[in-house]
Design a protein around this motif. Structure first.
Motif, PDB file in Angstrom:
ATOM      1  N   THR A 190      -2.124  12.947  -5.989  1.00 28.98           N
ATOM      2  CA  THR A 190      -3.558  13.043  -5.661  1.00 28.98           C
ATOM      3  C   THR A 190      -3.834  12.835  -4.185  1.00 28.98           C
ATOM      4  O   THR A 190      -4.904  13.184  -3.699  1.00 28.98           O
ATOM      5  CB  THR A 190      -4.355  12.009  -6.468  1.00 28.98           C
ATOM      6  N   GLY A 191      -2.934  12.193  -3.468  1.00 32.83           N
ATOM      7  CA  GLY A 191      -3.148  11.917  -2.049  1.00 32.83           C
ATOM      8  C   GLY A 191      -4.023  10.704  -1.797  1.00 32.83           C
ATOM      9  O   GLY A 191      -4.464  10.470  -0.676  1.00 32.83           O
ATOM     10  N   THR A 192      -4.289   9.921  -2.828  1.00 37.63           N
ATOM     11  CA  THR A 192      -5.121   8.724  -2.659  1.00 37.63           C
ATOM     12  C   THR A 192      -4.241   7.518  -2.365  1.00 37.63           C
ATOM     13  O   THR A 192      -3.049   7.472  -2.700  1.00 37.63           O
ATOM     14  CB  THR A 192      -5.949   8.455  -3.926  1.00 37.63           C
ATOM     15  N   ARG A 193      -4.847   6.570  -1.766  1.00 41.62           N
ATOM     16  CA  ARG A 193      -4.144   5.345  -1.397  1.00 41.62           C
ATOM     17  C   ARG A 193      -4.184   4.375  -2.575  1.00 41.62           C
ATOM     18  O   ARG A 193      -5.229   4.152  -3.182  1.00 41.62           O
ATOM     19  CB  ARG A 193      -4.824   4.735  -0.185  1.00 41.62           C
ATOM     20  N   VAL A 194      -3.041   3.777  -2.878  1.00 37.17           N
ATOM     21  CA  VAL A 194      -2.921   2.828  -3.980  1.00 37.17           C
ATOM     22  C   VAL A 194      -2.520   1.479  -3.388  1.00 37.17           C
ATOM     23  O   VAL A 194      -1.509   1.362  -2.707  1.00 37.17           O
ATOM     24  CB  VAL A 194      -1.862   3.291  -5.012  1.00 37.17           C
ATOM     25  N   ASP A 195      -3.332   0.465  -3.636  1.00 37.90           N
ATOM     26  CA  ASP A 195      -3.052  -0.887  -3.158  1.00 37.90           C
ATOM     27  C   ASP A 195      -2.618  -1.755  -4.330  1.00 37.90           C
ATOM     28  O   ASP A 195      -3.239  -1.743  -5.395  1.00 37.90           O
ATOM     29  CB  ASP A 195      -4.288  -1.514  -2.502  1.00 37.90           C
ATOM     30  N   VAL A 243       0.786   5.779  -0.956  1.00 34.24           N
ATOM     31  CA  VAL A 243      -0.038   6.964  -1.166  1.00 34.24           C
ATOM     32  C   VAL A 243       0.518   7.709  -2.370  1.00 34.24           C
ATOM     33  O   VAL A 243       1.715   8.014  -2.440  1.00 34.24           O
ATOM     34  CB  VAL A 243      -0.043   7.866   0.090  1.00 34.24           C
ATOM     35  N   ASP A 244      -0.365   7.984  -3.321  1.00 31.04           N
ATOM     36  CA  ASP A 244       0.034   8.733  -4.513  1.00 31.04           C
ATOM     37  C   ASP A 244       0.281  10.184  -4.116  1.00 31.04           C
ATOM     38  O   ASP A 244      -0.629  10.860  -3.632  1.00 31.04           O
ATOM     39  CB  ASP A 244      -1.067   8.626  -5.563  1.00 31.04           C
ATOM     40  N   SER A 278       0.845  -1.192   0.000  1.00 30.59           N
ATOM     41  CA  SER A 278       0.000   0.000   0.000  1.00 30.59           C
ATOM     42  C   SER A 278       0.880   1.241   0.000  1.00 30.59           C
ATOM     43  O   SER A 278       1.804   1.349   0.808  1.00 30.59           O
ATOM     44  CB  SER A 278      -0.907   0.032   1.226  1.00 30.59           C
TER      45      SER A 278
END
Length: 83
Positions: free
Chosen positions: A71-76, A67-68, A65
């Motif tokens: 964008t600040g979104t979580r990438v799994d 964090v981009d 996991s």
């Protein structure tokens, strides 16, 4: 697990066939029951050895996991490696 069951069935079947085979029970042929139990015991032992290699098969999963930063979104990310 099935090896113990197979040995137990084999022993009980041999006792019924060789030791108790001459005793008469109404409606039951003890020699035939002994043969059936011995065959079932041998089958259980053979199947337990045949299935032994299949118990260790499976897969390995790796999860990551992050964090981009844009964008600040979580990438799994999940990688699956079949054995």
């Amino acid at each position: 697990m099935y090896i113990g069951l197979g040995i137990f069935l084999l022993v009980v079947g041999a006792i019924l066939f060789f030791a108790v085979g001459t005793t008469a029970v109404a409606g039951i042929n003890l020699s035939l029951v002994g043969i059936i139990l011995m065959v079932a015991g041998l089958l259980a032992i053979i199947l337990s050895f045949a299935m032994r290699g299949r118990a260790t098969r499976g897969y390995t999963a790796t999860r990551q996991s992050t964090v981009d930063p844009a964008t600040g979104t979580r990438v799994d990310r999940t990688d699956v490696d079949p054995l």
